[in-house]
Structure formats: C-alpha cells, structure tokens
Design a protein around this motif. Structure first.
Motif, PDB file in Angstrom:
ATOM      1  N   GLY A  60      39.148  32.857  35.213  1.00 49.78           N
ATOM      2  CA  GLY A  60      39.423  34.284  35.261  1.00 49.78           C
ATOM      3  C   GLY A  60      39.190  34.807  36.666  1.00 49.78           C
ATOM      4  N   PHE A  61      40.031  35.734  37.096  1.00 50.08           N
ATOM      5  CA  PHE A  61      39.914  36.273  38.447  1.00 50.08           C
ATOM      6  C   PHE A  61      38.717  37.231  38.519  1.00 50.08           C
ATOM      7  CE2 PHE A  61      44.764  35.910  38.178  1.00 50.08           C
ATOM      8  CZ  PHE A  61      44.713  34.559  38.477  1.00 50.08           C
ATOM      9  N   VAL A  62      38.068  37.227  39.669  1.00 51.19           N
ATOM     10  CA  VAL A  62      36.844  38.009  39.870  1.00 51.19           C
ATOM     11  C   VAL A  62      37.044  38.972  41.034  1.00 51.19           C
ATOM     12  CG1 VAL A  62      34.362  37.922  40.348  1.00 51.19           C
ATOM     13  CG2 VAL A  62      35.450  36.086  39.003  1.00 51.19           C
ATOM     14  N   GLU A  63      36.760  40.233  40.807  1.00 55.80           N
ATOM     15  CA  GLU A  63      36.822  41.281  41.840  1.00 55.80           C
ATOM     16  C   GLU A  63      35.418  41.568  42.341  1.00 55.80           C
ATOM     17  OE1 GLU A  63      37.679  44.036  44.459  1.00 55.80           O
ATOM     18  OE2 GLU A  63      39.429  43.517  43.216  1.00 55.80           O
ATOM     19  N   LEU A 108      44.643  47.145  31.922  1.00 55.31           N
ATOM     20  CA  LEU A 108      45.680  46.652  32.824  1.00 55.31           C
ATOM     21  C   LEU A 108      45.146  45.521  33.698  1.00 55.31           C
ATOM     22  CD1 LEU A 108      47.228  50.074  33.916  1.00 55.31           C
ATOM     23  CD2 LEU A 108      48.241  48.385  32.359  1.00 55.31           C
ATOM     24  N   ALA A 109      43.906  45.656  34.147  1.00 58.99           N
ATOM     25  CA  ALA A 109      43.280  44.605  34.952  1.00 58.99           C
ATOM     26  C   ALA A 109      43.140  43.325  34.151  1.00 58.99           C
ATOM     27  CB  ALA A 109      41.918  45.077  35.458  1.00 58.99           C
ATOM     28  N   VAL A 114      42.308  39.609  35.565  1.00 62.45           N
ATOM     29  CA  VAL A 114      41.026  39.972  36.178  1.00 62.45           C
ATOM     30  C   VAL A 114      40.012  40.120  35.042  1.00 62.45           C
ATOM     31  CG1 VAL A 114      39.793  41.594  37.651  1.00 62.45           C
ATOM     32  CG2 VAL A 114      42.230  41.171  38.038  1.00 62.45           C
ATOM     33  N   THR A 115      39.115  39.173  34.930  1.00 60.74           N
ATOM     34  CA  THR A 115      38.212  39.115  33.782  1.00 60.74           C
ATOM     35  C   THR A 115      36.805  39.594  34.081  1.00 60.74           C
ATOM     36  OG1 THR A 115      37.665  36.798  34.282  1.00 60.74           O
ATOM     37  CG2 THR A 115      39.506  37.201  32.757  1.00 60.74           C
ATOM     38  N   THR A 136      35.986  42.593  31.579  1.00 55.37           N
ATOM     39  CA  THR A 136      36.996  43.636  31.408  1.00 55.37           C
ATOM     40  C   THR A 136      37.520  43.733  29.974  1.00 55.37           C
ATOM     41  OG1 THR A 136      38.673  42.070  32.170  1.00 55.37           O
ATOM     42  CG2 THR A 136      37.755  43.601  33.806  1.00 55.37           C
ATOM     43  N   VAL A 137      36.677  43.496  29.005  1.00 55.52           N
ATOM     44  CA  VAL A 137      37.055  43.706  27.608  1.00 55.52           C
ATOM     45  C   VAL A 137      35.835  44.214  26.854  1.00 55.52           C
ATOM     46  CG1 VAL A 137      36.524  41.332  26.879  1.00 55.52           C
ATOM     47  CG2 VAL A 137      38.212  42.675  25.603  1.00 55.52           C
TER      48      VAL A 137
END
Length: 390
Positions: A60-63, A108-109, A114-115, A136-137
């Motif tokens: 999962g992508f990380v910001e 949307l992320a 983006v998790t 993000t959930v």
C-alpha cells in the motif's frame, strides 16, 4: 478459525528487492504470514482466494506529509481544520482531534492505493502540533490509527511570517527564536518536574504547550520541519543539533542545491508538492527532478503530495513524474512506500511486503506510476477495501 486470504500468482514488487518475482501471499488475521513461490494447498484450504494472475502486487502506498481529513473535500474554508490561526505557538494541538474519517477525500485516496498517511497541522504556525499516522479506511479515527503521535510540526520560511506578520512573527529570525525559546523553556520545565519528583507542591504549574514538547526534548518525538529554501533547511538542522532533538525535513524544494550537504547530515527528506506553479518565491526551484537528485546524493527520500495541495489520489502519479524527470523507478516506488514509512516512523508495520507486516496491498494491471494503469484491488489490514467494477 483464523481468517485467511491468499493472493495467488501475482507479480510481487515488495519494495525490498529491486527485481519483482512471482509469488503467493498468505494473509492471516490482517498480517502477512507467508510469501512463497507456491503455497501448499493443505495450508490454505480454508482461505479466501484472490487470483492475481497477470496483475502486479505492491505494498500500500504511504504518504509522509499531508492534511488529509483535516481539510474537507469540496467545502473550502468552512470545515477546514489544518491551521489554528489564533496563536503562532500551538504544540499542544493534536491532529487526531480534528480528523474526519467521513471526508470524501479519504475514500478517493484509498481507492487510488494510498493506504496509510501522516496527517497533521499546516504550516501557518511556528509550532503547529502533532501529526498522526492512520489507515485510509474506517468510520472512527481511533480505530484507524497506526501511530497517534508521530512528529511535532514546526514551520520555517514564508508561511508563519505571512500569517503572523501583524501579530508577533515578521522574520525568519523571529521564527527560529520562537522555536529555541520554546525548546529551552521545555528543557527547564522538565528539569523542574524531575527535581520535584512526587512532591506536587514543588512541581511547576501545568503548561500544556511545554507538556506537548517534552517528548521532543526527550528524543521520543521528532520535529517535522516545513522547509523550502536552503537557508531554512540549514536553520532547522542547526536548531535540531543545538537541542539534540530528532528531525525530519519536509518539502525541501531547494534540496538539489544542497544535496551533498543533506546526504552528509543524514536527515530523512520528503519532497513535494512538486506539481503546479511556484506560487511564492521560495518555491522557484521546485522540480520533479529533486527527489532523484537527492537519492543520487545518498539521501533517504520520500515523495509527498501535501494534499490537498495535490489531491491525495495522485501520489503514485507524482512518483511517476519523478521517474520521468530522471529518478530511478525502484527508488520512486520506495519513495511512496518504505521510505515514506521510515520518514514517519512506521516502517515496522507498513511500506513493504514482508512477513509480519500489516497486510496493506495494492494490486494493479501494471505499473501504477504510469497514468493509464488501473488499480484492481486495494487491501488494508487483510481486507479488500476496494475492487474495480467489472
């Protein structure tokens, strides 16, 4: 019986090994249990099977730096909670108290892969408060948190000057001075607390601002510094060294100009937002070439959107634009996965596909750094949170 999910026959890009490989992934109770070329049938007979044949599997992508959930989708100023503009020094504030999981931008992320994100106060304040890392959930932020107190936001450069020029902060010198004063006061406050011991009558009066900064002084909570210009980057480093505190450098627009120095200093750097106009003079050097330049110099680099500056769902696109500007593709993938996780101190849980880590995965039709690639599935904590409509 333990809940199991098997992702079969996918091309795994684990953000650890440069070369991808075909493998099956066993997920159990929200964690990655096994990654093997082929899982034995008798070990997965009760598992749900997700066929990833012909698909690419990623962490999962990380910001590493955003304001997702603090700046409401489609509502403008009303409802935005990422800047407290009544006081330039608000270290006692915590992002977790303002995050809104029901905000549309979080969905949307997630659907874009983006998790996990680090979200927190903006850059109006010299000291803004603590960043929170969350998935993000979910509908309740308490159940989404990975790390409630990840870093203490501080800001250098133009933003705190512009916001507080009519009040108490007109120059870069003033910004640096305020941070030093607060850290020194915290050091003294902590010393008095320790000297008083259990004697409540000898303890200093409770100060929420200084209490919030105690973990910074103790080295348990890094400063998360908003810095664009080279001189601001150096000032942040100077202060961190003076007080022997942790430091992460965010934005780093002038990073290419001082890449060799940054590599020697060894601080983690997060670059962005790089899409759009240079809206102020301290952004005049912003470029998608900067992340690659910093990696080449030997820095630990992540790529950020600073959403809503760039919508959070375009994090992978930003990494792709960095590749187009010369960044190595594997380094770009790491910049939105494991390096981003390291930047915010959650690399033990997210950012790569490894046994024991959270089962946060993105399954795509191809390379997600390319704009026409379609994400097919998103998995967070072992549960499918998004699947493309057939």
């Amino acid at each position: 019986m333990r809940e199991q999910l098997v992702i079969r026959h996918g091309l795994v890009h684990d953000a650890v090994h440069r070369n991808p490989y075909m493998a099956d992934i066993l997920v159990e109770e929200g964690k990655i249990k096994k990654i093997l070329p082929k899982l034995e049938e008798d070990t997965i007979k009760n598992a749900k099977i997700l066929d990833a044949a012909g698909l690419w599997v990623f962490p999962g992508f990380v910001e590493a730096h955003c304001h997702l959930g603090l700046d409401g989708y489609g509502i403008g100023f009303e409802g935005a909670d990422y800047n407290e503009v009544t006081d330039s020094l608000t270290p006692q504030l915590s992002a977790v108290d303002g995050l809104n999981p029901q905000d549309e931008s979080i969905r949307l992320a997630m659907e874009a892969g983006v998790t996990c994100v680090a979200a927190g106060p903006g850059s109006s304040n010299v000291l803004g408060g603590t960043f929170t890392v969350y998935k993000t959930v979910g509908k309740r932020i308490d159940d989404m948190i990975v790390k409630e107190r990840a870093a203490m936001k501080c800001a250098f450069g133009e933003n705190p000057k512009v916001c507080y020029k009519e009040k108490d902060n007109y120059s870069r010198m003033s910004t640096a001075s305020k941070i030093r004063i607060m850290l020194m006061r915290t050091r003294e406050y902590l010393a008095k607390q320790e000297a008083a011991g259990e004697d409540i009558w000898k303890r200093p009066p409770y100060d929420p601002k200084l209490e919030a900064l105690i973990p910074v002084i103790q080295g348990k909570l890094p400063l998360k510094a908003h810095v664009h210009q080279a001189n601001d980057i150096y000032t942040a480093i100077r202060i961190a060294k003076e007080f022997q505190v942790g430091l992460a450098l965010d934005h780093c627009t002038d990073g290419s100009l001082i890449a060799d120095d940054l590599a020697k200093e060894g601080y983690s750097v997060a670059v962005g937002p790089s899409l759009g106009h240079a809206t102020k003079f301290e952004l005049k050097n912003k470029s998608f070439a900067t992340p690659g330049d910093l990696v080449q110099a030997g820095c630990q680099v992540s790529i950020i959107t600073d959403s809503p500056v760039i919508p959070q769902q375009y994090l992978a696109l930003c990494a792709g634009l960095a590749v187009k500007s010369g960044m190595d593709e594997f380094d770009a993938l790491k910049a939105i996965t494991i390096q981003a996780a390291r930047h915010i101190g959650v690399q033990d849980r997210v950012g790569s596909l490894e046994v024991g880590k959270d089962a946060d995965l993105v399954i795509a039709s191809g390379n997600p750094l390319v704009s026409d690639t379609k994400i097919q599935f998103v998995i967070i904590d072992g549960k499918v949170t998004y699947s493309v409509k057939k």
